[in-house]
Design a protein around this motif. Structure first.
Motif, PDB file in Angstrom:
ATOM      1  N   ASP A  91      21.838 100.907  32.335  1.00 17.99           N
ATOM      2  CA  ASP A  91      20.768 100.075  31.789  1.00 17.99           C
ATOM      3  C   ASP A  91      20.429 100.519  30.378  1.00 17.99           C
ATOM      4  O   ASP A  91      20.032  99.709  29.542  1.00 17.99           O
ATOM      5  CB  ASP A  91      19.524 100.177  32.685  1.00 17.99           C
ATOM      6  N   ILE A  92      20.576 101.825  30.134  1.00 17.00           N
ATOM      7  CA  ILE A  92      20.244 102.415  28.830  1.00 17.00           C
ATOM      8  C   ILE A  92      21.339 103.404  28.449  1.00 17.00           C
ATOM      9  O   ILE A  92      21.800 104.184  29.290  1.00 17.00           O
ATOM     10  CB  ILE A  92      18.889 103.150  28.880  1.00 17.00           C
ATOM     11  N   VAL A  93      21.744 103.377  27.174  1.00 16.52           N
ATOM     12  CA  VAL A  93      22.683 104.361  26.647  1.00 16.52           C
ATOM     13  C   VAL A  93      22.020 105.062  25.467  1.00 16.52           C
ATOM     14  O   VAL A  93      21.546 104.408  24.536  1.00 16.52           O
ATOM     15  CB  VAL A  93      24.003 103.707  26.185  1.00 16.52           C
ATOM     16  N   LEU A  94      21.947 106.388  25.530  1.00 14.84           N
ATOM     17  CA  LEU A  94      21.474 107.213  24.421  1.00 14.84           C
ATOM     18  C   LEU A  94      22.717 107.826  23.794  1.00 14.84           C
ATOM     19  O   LEU A  94      23.401 108.632  24.424  1.00 14.84           O
ATOM     20  CB  LEU A  94      20.526 108.302  24.914  1.00 14.84           C
ATOM     21  N   LEU A  95      23.025 107.419  22.570  1.00 15.25           N
ATOM     22  CA  LEU A  95      24.307 107.731  21.956  1.00 15.25           C
ATOM     23  C   LEU A  95      24.131 108.525  20.667  1.00 15.25           C
ATOM     24  O   LEU A  95      23.450 108.080  19.748  1.00 15.25           O
ATOM     25  CB  LEU A  95      25.042 106.414  21.667  1.00 15.25           C
TER      26      LEU A  95
END
Length: 83
Positions: A48-52
Motif C-alpha cells: 500500500d505504501i513504499v518508502l524508497l
C-alpha cells in the motif's frame, strides 16, 4: 496494510520499521536493501505504501519508482533522502 521500506542502510530500515510498528496499526512491513531485493518483493506483493531511498546505489531509485508507478498507480510512494 503492507509497507515496503527500501534503503541500503540497515539502521535506517530498522528504525523506520520500529517507528511504523509504534503506531499500533496492523502493518506488514517488508524490507529491501537493494534495487534487486525490492524488485523481488514487488513481484510477489502489492504494498500500500513504499518508502524508497532516493540514493540507492547505482541510481536505481527513480527506475524502480517509474516501473512500479506505471503498474500500480494507487500505491503511495515516498522518496526519502538524508541530504
Amino acid at each position: 496494510m503492507v509497507v515496503l521500506i527500501v534503503d541500503n542502510s540497515i539502521a535506517i530500515v530498522d528504525r523506520l520499521a520500529e517507528l511504523l510498528q509504534e503506531t499500533g496499526k496492523a502493518l506488514t512491513i517488508e524490507k529491501a536493501f537493494s534495487y534487486k531485493e525490492a524488485k523481488k518483493i514487488l513481484a510477489g506483493t502489492t504494498p500500500d505504501i513504499v518508502l524508497l531511498d532516493m540514493n540507492l546505489p547505482g541510481s536505481k531509485s527513480l527506475t524502480l519508482l517509474k516501473e512500479y508507478r506505471s503498474r500500480y498507480p494507487l500505491t503511495k510512494m515516498f522518496l526519502l533522502t538524508s541530504r
